[in-house]
Design a protein around this motif. Structure first.
Motif, PDB file in Angstrom:
ATOM      1  N   SER A   1       0.937  -1.543   0.110  1.00 51.34           N
ATOM      2  CA  SER A   1      -0.187   0.077  -0.098  1.00 51.34           C
ATOM      3  C   SER A   1       0.623   1.210   0.210  1.00 51.34           C
ATOM      4  CB  SER A   1      -0.965  -0.013   1.396  1.00 51.34           C
ATOM      5  OG  SER A   1      -2.073   1.302   1.420  1.00 51.34           O
ATOM      6  N   LEU A   2       0.337   2.003  -0.996  1.00 48.08           N
ATOM      7  CA  LEU A   2       2.226   3.173  -0.616  1.00 48.08           C
ATOM      8  C   LEU A   2       0.650   5.020  -1.101  1.00 48.08           C
ATOM      9  CD1 LEU A   2       3.396   2.164  -4.224  1.00 48.08           C
ATOM     10  CD2 LEU A   2       4.003   1.660  -2.129  1.00 48.08           C
ATOM     11  N   ALA A   3       1.209   5.740  -0.518  1.00 47.95           N
ATOM     12  CA  ALA A   3       0.846   6.983  -0.558  1.00 47.95           C
ATOM     13  C   ALA A   3       1.793   7.538  -1.540  1.00 47.95           C
ATOM     14  CB  ALA A   3       0.415   7.487   0.627  1.00 47.95           C
ATOM     15  N   VAL A   4       1.803   8.257  -2.116  1.00 44.51           N
ATOM     16  CA  VAL A   4       2.731   9.339  -3.409  1.00 44.51           C
ATOM     17  C   VAL A   4       2.049  10.779  -3.523  1.00 44.51           C
ATOM     18  CG1 VAL A   4       3.291   7.195  -4.044  1.00 44.51           C
ATOM     19  CG2 VAL A   4       1.534   8.213  -5.097  1.00 44.51           C
ATOM     20  N   ASN A   5       2.838  11.827  -3.399  1.00 46.14           N
ATOM     21  CA  ASN A   5       1.903  12.610  -4.143  1.00 46.14           C
ATOM     22  C   ASN A   5       3.107  13.444  -5.344  1.00 46.14           C
ATOM     23  OD1 ASN A   5       4.740  13.565  -3.249  1.00 46.14           O
ATOM     24  ND2 ASN A   5       3.566  15.734  -1.370  1.00 46.14           N
ATOM     25  N   THR A   6       3.900  11.841  -5.995  1.00 45.34           N
ATOM     26  CA  THR A   6       4.883  12.375  -7.165  1.00 45.34           C
ATOM     27  C   THR A   6       4.695  10.799  -7.825  1.00 45.34           C
ATOM     28  OG1 THR A   6       6.348  10.603  -5.567  1.00 45.34           O
ATOM     29  CG2 THR A   6       6.597  12.887  -5.516  1.00 45.34           C
ATOM     30  N   ALA A   7       3.602  11.194  -8.105  1.00 44.34           N
ATOM     31  CA  ALA A   7       2.289   9.827  -8.690  1.00 44.34           C
ATOM     32  C   ALA A   7       3.932   9.785 -10.198  1.00 44.34           C
ATOM     33  CB  ALA A   7       1.202   9.705  -9.747  1.00 44.34           C
TER      34      ALA A   7
ATOM     35  N   GLN B   1      -2.279   5.555  -4.143  1.00 39.57           N
ATOM     36  CA  GLN B   1      -3.109   6.480  -3.399  1.00 39.57           C
ATOM     37  C   GLN B   1      -2.714   8.008  -3.600  1.00 39.57           C
ATOM     38  OE1 GLN B   1      -6.386   6.582  -0.274  1.00 39.57           O
ATOM     39  NE2 GLN B   1      -5.048   5.011   0.662  1.00 39.57           N
ATOM     40  N   GLN B   2      -3.315   8.764  -4.369  1.00 39.13           N
ATOM     41  CA  GLN B   2      -1.967  10.033  -4.887  1.00 39.13           C
ATOM     42  C   GLN B   2      -2.877  11.399  -3.654  1.00 39.13           C
ATOM     43  OE1 GLN B   2      -0.875  11.499  -8.367  1.00 39.13           O
ATOM     44  NE2 GLN B   2      -1.398  13.394  -8.111  1.00 39.13           N
ATOM     45  N   LEU B   3      -2.049  11.622  -2.991  1.00 37.97           N
ATOM     46  CA  LEU B   3      -3.087  12.652  -1.532  1.00 37.97           C
ATOM     47  C   LEU B   3      -2.063  13.483  -1.367  1.00 37.97           C
ATOM     48  CD1 LEU B   3      -2.422   9.363   1.230  1.00 37.97           C
ATOM     49  CD2 LEU B   3      -5.180  10.639  -0.205  1.00 37.97           C
ATOM     50  N   ARG B   4      -2.679  14.409  -0.798  1.00 42.57           N
ATOM     51  CA  ARG B   4      -2.185  15.851  -0.311  1.00 42.57           C
ATOM     52  C   ARG B   4      -1.415  15.084   0.640  1.00 42.57           C
ATOM     53  NH1 ARG B   4      -6.161  20.857  -0.462  1.00 42.57           N
ATOM     54  NH2 ARG B   4      -8.251  20.085  -2.082  1.00 42.57           N
TER      55      ARG B   4
ATOM     56  N   ALA C   1       7.532  15.138  -1.347  1.00 39.85           N
ATOM     57  CA  ALA C   1       7.610  15.883  -1.511  1.00 39.85           C
ATOM     58  C   ALA C   1       7.032  17.325  -0.954  1.00 39.85           C
ATOM     59  CB  ALA C   1       8.793  16.102  -2.523  1.00 39.85           C
ATOM     60  N   PRO C   2       7.123  17.103   0.214  1.00 37.24           N
ATOM     61  CA  PRO C   2       8.608  16.968   0.802  1.00 37.24           C
ATOM     62  C   PRO C   2       8.125  15.648   1.761  1.00 37.24           C
ATOM     63  CG  PRO C   2       6.750  18.330   2.272  1.00 37.24           C
ATOM     64  CD  PRO C   2       6.550  18.029   0.707  1.00 37.24           C
ATOM     65  N   PRO C   3       9.121  15.312   2.020  1.00 40.72           N
ATOM     66  CA  PRO C   3       9.459  13.894   2.643  1.00 40.72           C
ATOM     67  C   PRO C   3       8.489  14.047   4.243  1.00 40.72           C
ATOM     68  CG  PRO C   3      11.295  14.310   2.393  1.00 40.72           C
ATOM     69  CD  PRO C   3      10.626  15.952   2.211  1.00 40.72           C
ATOM     70  N   ILE C   4       7.939  13.019   4.594  1.00 38.46           N
ATOM     71  CA  ILE C   4       7.068  13.097   5.462  1.00 38.46           C
ATOM     72  C   ILE C   4       7.604  12.335   7.001  1.00 38.46           C
ATOM     73  CG2 ILE C   4       4.975  12.111   7.266  1.00 38.46           C
ATOM     74  CD1 ILE C   4       4.378  13.781   4.568  1.00 38.46           C
ATOM     75  N   GLN C   5       8.037  13.427   8.022  1.00 36.77           N
ATOM     76  CA  GLN C   5       8.627  12.999   8.965  1.00 36.77           C
ATOM     77  C   GLN C   5       8.260  12.998  10.023  1.00 36.77           C
ATOM     78  OE1 GLN C   5      11.890  15.640   8.126  1.00 36.77           O
ATOM     79  NE2 GLN C   5      13.475  13.534   7.370  1.00 36.77           N
TER      80      GLN C   5
ATOM     81  N   LEU D   1      -0.842  24.252  -8.635  1.00 38.58           N
ATOM     82  CA  LEU D   1      -1.838  22.647  -7.598  1.00 38.58           C
ATOM     83  C   LEU D   1      -2.808  23.711  -6.514  1.00 38.58           C
ATOM     84  CD1 LEU D   1       0.779  19.845  -7.490  1.00 38.58           C
ATOM     85  CD2 LEU D   1      -1.159  19.787  -8.901  1.00 38.58           C
ATOM     86  N   LYS D   2      -3.824  23.115  -5.614  1.00 37.96           N
ATOM     87  CA  LYS D   2      -4.394  23.686  -4.900  1.00 37.96           C
ATOM     88  C   LYS D   2      -3.448  23.292  -3.324  1.00 37.96           C
ATOM     89  CE  LYS D   2      -8.881  22.258  -5.745  1.00 37.96           C
ATOM     90  NZ  LYS D   2     -10.328  21.226  -5.799  1.00 37.96           N
ATOM     91  N   LYS D   3      -3.575  24.098  -2.541  1.00 40.56           N
ATOM     92  CA  LYS D   3      -2.859  24.407  -1.082  1.00 40.56           C
ATOM     93  C   LYS D   3      -2.596  22.308  -0.117  1.00 40.56           C
ATOM     94  CE  LYS D   3      -3.097  28.914   0.120  1.00 40.56           C
ATOM     95  NZ  LYS D   3      -1.418  29.126   0.862  1.00 40.56           N
ATOM     96  N   GLY D   4      -1.739  22.408  -0.043  1.00 42.76           N
ATOM     97  CA  GLY D   4      -1.575  20.943   0.101  1.00 42.76           C
ATOM     98  C   GLY D   4      -0.755  20.263  -0.545  1.00 42.76           C
ATOM     99  N   TYR D   5      -0.092  20.644  -0.923  1.00 45.61           N
ATOM    100  CA  TYR D   5       0.394  19.534  -2.219  1.00 45.61           C
ATOM    101  C   TYR D   5       1.910  20.152  -1.932  1.00 45.61           C
ATOM    102  CZ  TYR D   5      -3.375  17.239  -5.010  1.00 45.61           C
ATOM    103  OH  TYR D   5      -4.606  16.846  -4.969  1.00 45.61           O
ATOM    104  N   GLY D   6       2.477  19.148  -2.479  1.00 46.96           N
ATOM    105  CA  GLY D   6       4.364  18.900  -1.910  1.00 46.96           C
ATOM    106  C   GLY D   6       4.502  20.694  -1.877  1.00 46.96           C
TER     107      GLY D   6
END
Length: 299
Positions: free
Chosen positions: A94-100, A122-125, A144-148, A191-196
């Motif tokens: 299972s992957l979540a990405v914003n760099t599809a 899933q492509q997510l904010r 991007a940016p990395p989730i830390q 892109l809308k706010k919330g995207y990296g």
């Protein structure tokens, strides 16, 4: 207290709506309400504030939910580990990405190694990805940016520069670079706010004294190039997207300087989530993919 009660409670607590939760769980609303009521009787407290048909987790419910999610997480990890031990070359990641746009090459390489592993992507904010990975509900976030965070493991797999693309009729089209401050009077497609990349470039622009004037804000990165081509505005784009996705001849990419605008890409996972053999292989494929891109960029 039964496992089923805890699973039902988690779903109701997340949705705070009995009818919606019953639909998700494929049970009748009356059966679900009875299960929650029996759980509350067992605990000796009410877990929800009830107002007409509305539900809201109260202080007891919020505290109990944290424990329930942790307990169910550990049980789910145990099941995943058993499946991995018995069928190491199968299963689902299972992957979540914003760099599809990077995924096709990565998945193609991975399927050459483990062709039977399935993916749920899933492509997510950014904030949505952070919620999912911190709850341990995805194997990885490629972002991007990395989730830390202290409960996460994050590999910084790549660093790259951000460019701006303009139509070939633009006043800067005969140049190969531009200062960021020179763009303050421009109209942007974004892109809308919330995207990296949106949040990152908003921050860079604010540092040089302006807020981007957006003619368009959307959810689909692939549409931005066409809108630039149509003359609606200019757009920020990562360097890798220029090569992975490409760009038509009537769009001109410009390097940004003063300041140079860079972003980091990270592969993040929950520290306590069981890392299956397929997940380990996927991590290695991602790292090697970006190593090849970095080498090509330096040639």
């Amino acid at each position: 207290m039964e496992l089923l009660q805890l699973e039902y409670f988690r779903t109701v607590a997340r949705l705070e709506h009995m009818t919606e939760a019953a639909g998700v769980l494929h049970v009748t609303q009356s059966s679900l309400s009875k299960t929650i009521r029996l759980l509350e009787e067992d605990l000796g407290v009410s877990l929800f504030d009830r107002n007409s048909r509305k539900l809201r987790l109260n202080e007891f419910g919020r505290s109990f939910l944290q424990r329930v999610e942790r307990a169910l997480f550990e049980l789910e990890e145990g099941k995943r580990e058993i499946v991995d031990l018995t069928r190491a070359d199968y299963g689902t990641l299972s992957l979540a990405v914003n760099t599809a746009y990077m995924l096709p090459d990565i998945l193609h390489r991975f399927r050459e190694i483990l062709p039977h592993v399935q993916f749920h992507v899933q492509q997510l904010r950014t904030h949505e990805m952070e919620i999912w990975v911190k709850k341990g509900e995805v194997d990885f976030c490629l972002s991007a940016p990395p989730i830390q965070g202290s409960e996460l493991v994050c590999d910084i797999v790549f660093q790259e520069q951000i460019y701006v693309i303009v139509p070939s009729t633009h006043r800067f089209a005969n140049r190969d670079r531009v200062r960021l401050s020179e763009l303050k009077e421009e109209r942007f497609v974004s892109l809308k706010k919330g995207y990296g990349i949106r949040d990152l470039m908003d921050s860079y622009c604010e540092k040089v004294g302006f807020i981007p004037n957006n003619a368009y804000e959307g959810d689909e990165p692939a549409s931005l190039g066409s809108l630039v081509q149509a003359g609606l505005g200019i757009s920020f784009i990562p360097k890798t997207a220029l090569y992975v996705v490409g760009h038509p001849g009537n769009i001109v990419p410009l390097k940004i300087e003063e300041p140079v605008c860079n972003r980091e890409i990270g592969l993040s996972r929950h520290r306590s989530r069981y890392l299956s053999s397929a997940a380990k292989e996927f991590r290695q494929v991602v790292i090697e993919y970006f190593q090849r891109i970095a080498q090509n960029n330096n040639m």
